[in-house]
Design a protein around this motif. Structure first.
Motif, PDB file in Angstrom:
ATOM      1  N   ALA A 145       0.843  -1.197   0.000  1.00 39.60           N
ATOM      2  CA  ALA A 145       0.000   0.000   0.000  1.00 39.60           C
ATOM      3  C   ALA A 145       0.879   1.249   0.000  1.00 39.60           C
ATOM      4  N   VAL A 146       0.570   2.166  -0.902  1.00 38.13           N
ATOM      5  CA  VAL A 146       1.334   3.402  -0.991  1.00 38.13           C
ATOM      6  C   VAL A 146       0.428   4.558  -0.594  1.00 38.13           C
ATOM      7  N   HIS A 147       0.042   4.538   0.654  1.00 36.42           N
ATOM      8  CA  HIS A 147      -0.744   5.624   1.228  1.00 36.42           C
ATOM      9  C   HIS A 147      -0.593   5.559   2.733  1.00 36.42           C
ATOM     10  N   ALA A 148      -0.948   6.639   3.377  1.00 37.74           N
ATOM     11  CA  ALA A 148      -0.907   6.660   4.838  1.00 37.74           C
ATOM     12  C   ALA A 148      -1.841   5.563   5.363  1.00 37.74           C
ATOM     13  N   PRO A 149      -1.554   5.010   6.537  1.00 40.06           N
ATOM     14  CA  PRO A 149      -2.433   3.978   7.082  1.00 40.06           C
ATOM     15  C   PRO A 149      -3.863   4.484   7.202  1.00 40.06           C
ATOM     16  N   LEU A 150      -4.790   3.604   6.959  1.00 41.17           N
ATOM     17  CA  LEU A 150      -6.204   3.955   7.057  1.00 41.17           C
ATOM     18  C   LEU A 150      -6.813   3.209   8.233  1.00 41.17           C
ATOM     19  N   PRO A 151      -7.089   3.921   9.313  1.00 36.62           N
ATOM     20  CA  PRO A 151      -7.705   3.259  10.470  1.00 36.62           C
ATOM     21  C   PRO A 151      -9.112   2.775  10.147  1.00 36.62           C
ATOM     22  N   ARG A 152      -9.628   1.910  10.969  1.00 36.99           N
ATOM     23  CA  ARG A 152     -11.011   1.447  10.807  1.00 36.99           C
ATOM     24  C   ARG A 152     -11.942   2.566  11.247  1.00 36.99           C
ATOM     25  N   ILE A 153     -12.594   3.185  10.296  1.00 33.70           N
ATOM     26  CA  ILE A 153     -13.433   4.345  10.598  1.00 33.70           C
ATOM     27  C   ILE A 153     -14.905   4.097  10.330  1.00 33.70           C
ATOM     28  N   ALA A 154     -15.246   2.998   9.665  1.00 39.31           N
ATOM     29  CA  ALA A 154     -16.654   2.720   9.347  1.00 39.31           C
ATOM     30  C   ALA A 154     -17.471   2.630  10.621  1.00 39.31           C
ATOM     31  N   GLY A 155     -18.589   3.319  10.625  1.00 31.00           N
ATOM     32  CA  GLY A 155     -19.492   3.267  11.765  1.00 31.00           C
ATOM     33  C   GLY A 155     -19.179   4.265  12.858  1.00 31.00           C
ATOM     34  N   LEU A 156     -18.002   4.900  12.788  1.00 27.59           N
ATOM     35  CA  LEU A 156     -17.654   5.902  13.804  1.00 27.59           C
ATOM     36  C   LEU A 156     -18.338   7.219  13.502  1.00 27.59           C
ATOM     37  N   ILE A 157     -18.581   8.016  14.542  1.00 30.00           N
ATOM     38  CA  ILE A 157     -19.040   9.367  14.270  1.00 30.00           C
ATOM     39  C   ILE A 157     -17.872  10.117  13.640  1.00 30.00           C
TER      40      ILE A 157
END
Length: 162
Positions: free
Chosen positions: A56-68
């Motif tokens: 992956a050539v991008h900043a890490p993507l945290p698990r954000i689905a479902g969060l406000i």
């Protein structure tokens, strides 16, 4: 719609125990149900991986689905995603005049790109990383903290150019 269909026993329990069944809890139930319905209808859901594969050539993507959105934004910034700030005059643009814009704008969330004041109250927010990637975050739901309403992340996607 602000109703919950309950049997007579559960309805009485919730109406009688305001300390246990707060309006915040009931609104969280509503947000969870709306998110689950969106996943059921669209098939979109949070990926089961983090961190991303080494390729992956991008900043890490945290698990954000479902969060406000507020919580998701904090996680994204912490992972290296930067909000794409708009000039203050952007608030007069027709795509961001209504809906949740005043609430987000007042918090300094100038990365808002679009806001729909009707229907599911969808908004989009723009981020970028040091690799030149652009991330668009999509939320659904009203944003009214005074009543315990918060827009919730339902989707996101990457692009190489804004």
């Amino acid at each position: 719609m602000n109703g919950i269909w309950l049997c007579q026993i559960c309805s009485k329990l919730i109406d009688s125990d305001l300390m246990r069944f707060t309006s915040q809890l009931l609104h969280q139930w509503k947000r969870d149900a709306e998110f689950d319905a969106d996943v059921a209808l669209t098939g979109r859901h949070a990926p089961d991986y983090l961190p991303q594969p080494a390729s992956a050539v991008h900043a890490p993507l945290p698990r954000i689905a479902g969060l406000i959105y507020h919580d998701a934004r904090s996680l994204l910034v912490g992972a290296g995603w930067q909000p794409r700030m708009r000039h203050h005059s952007h608030v007069d643009h027709p795509e961001v005049r209504g809906g949740n814009v005043p609430e987000f704008w007042s918090k300094g969330y100038w990365e808002i790109e679009n806001a729909w004041p009707t229907g599911l109250a969808q908004c989009t927010f723009a981020f970028h990383d040091v690799y030149g990637n652009f991330l668009t975050v999509v939320t659904l739901g009203e944003e009214h903290p005074g009543f315990g309403y918060y827009a919730q992340v339902t989707n996101w996607f990457f692009t190489k150019e804004p």
